[in-house]
Design a protein around this motif. Sequence first.
Motif, PDB file in Angstrom:
ATOM      1  N   MET A 141      -2.539  67.617   9.214  1.00 37.10           N
ATOM      2  CA  MET A 141      -3.090  67.549  10.780  1.00 37.10           C
ATOM      3  C   MET A 141      -4.039  66.555  11.102  1.00 37.10           C
ATOM      4  O   MET A 141      -4.219  66.051  12.065  1.00 37.10           O
ATOM      5  N   ARG A 142      -4.909  66.328  10.087  1.00 38.00           N
ATOM      6  CA  ARG A 142      -5.960  65.301  10.246  1.00 38.00           C
ATOM      7  C   ARG A 142      -5.337  63.960  10.266  1.00 38.00           C
ATOM      8  O   ARG A 142      -5.711  63.116  10.951  1.00 38.00           O
ATOM      9  N   PRO A 162      -9.337  64.883  14.122  1.00 38.00           N
ATOM     10  CA  PRO A 162     -10.259  66.038  13.956  1.00 38.00           C
ATOM     11  C   PRO A 162      -9.652  67.392  14.118  1.00 38.00           C
ATOM     12  O   PRO A 162      -9.088  67.777  15.300  1.00 38.00           O
ATOM     13  N   ILE A 163      -9.812  68.385  13.524  1.00 40.63           N
ATOM     14  CA  ILE A 163      -9.364  69.689  13.421  1.00 40.63           C
ATOM     15  C   ILE A 163     -10.112  70.392  14.606  1.00 40.63           C
ATOM     16  O   ILE A 163      -9.538  71.312  15.369  1.00 40.63           O
ATOM     17  N   SER A 164     -11.257  70.248  14.609  1.00 41.23           N
ATOM     18  CA  SER A 164     -12.082  71.052  15.597  1.00 41.23           C
ATOM     19  C   SER A 164     -11.808  70.395  17.057  1.00 41.23           C
ATOM     20  O   SER A 164     -11.470  69.188  17.229  1.00 41.23           O
ATOM     21  N   ALA A 221      -0.256  57.142   4.968  1.00 40.30           N
ATOM     22  CA  ALA A 221      -1.301  58.379   4.547  1.00 40.30           C
ATOM     23  C   ALA A 221      -1.058  58.854   3.296  1.00 40.30           C
ATOM     24  O   ALA A 221      -1.716  59.511   2.714  1.00 40.30           O
ATOM     25  N   GLY A 222       0.198  58.418   2.545  1.00 39.55           N
ATOM     26  CA  GLY A 222       0.569  58.747   1.191  1.00 39.55           C
ATOM     27  C   GLY A 222       1.436  60.083   1.006  1.00 39.55           C
ATOM     28  O   GLY A 222       1.605  60.563  -0.066  1.00 39.55           O
ATOM     29  N   VAL A 279      -6.127  79.168   8.410  1.00 31.53           N
ATOM     30  CA  VAL A 279      -4.590  78.755   8.535  1.00 31.53           C
ATOM     31  C   VAL A 279      -4.236  77.552   7.834  1.00 31.53           C
ATOM     32  O   VAL A 279      -3.313  77.458   6.994  1.00 31.53           O
ATOM     33  N   TYR A 280      -4.839  76.433   8.197  1.00 32.95           N
ATOM     34  CA  TYR A 280      -4.268  75.014   7.737  1.00 32.95           C
ATOM     35  C   TYR A 280      -4.432  74.879   6.252  1.00 32.95           C
ATOM     36  O   TYR A 280      -3.604  74.438   5.357  1.00 32.95           O
TER      37      TYR A 280
END
Length: 136
Positions: free
Chosen positions: A79-80, A85-87, A51-52, A125-126
């Motif tokens: 988080m992603r 997904p965050i939701s 993901a870098g 928050v994120y």
Amino acid sequence: MLSKKTKYGLKALAHLGAQKDRHPVQIADIAEQENISQKFLESILLSLRKAGFLGSKKGKGGGYYLLKTPEDILMTDVMRVLEGPISMVPCVSLNFYEPCDDCPDEASCAVNKLMLKVRDANLQVYRNTSLSDIIG
């Protein structure tokens, strides 16, 4: 609930971010100091490298290191990658939207309204938290 993958990934990133010299750190050292299974940590660090977020160096003196400064690593991105997904439900996801099969009208759905608020609070928050904010 936060998955162990995400929890351990955050711990490993914080460990690497706390290194003042940004030299590579061996997986075994991170695993021992953070109390994480080395085999599980290997797959997590590989995901973060792809993901870098991380670079890696092989051989003597090798290991993983941050590619960016801790201030430039936002929790939304982490988080992603680690959690997805965050939701909590797909009908309120910004990046992974899908309508719910059992919901005829999102506009009047009580669950949708609640989950929008939860998503927005989490994103707040994120988005406003970087790796440097969580390093102890």
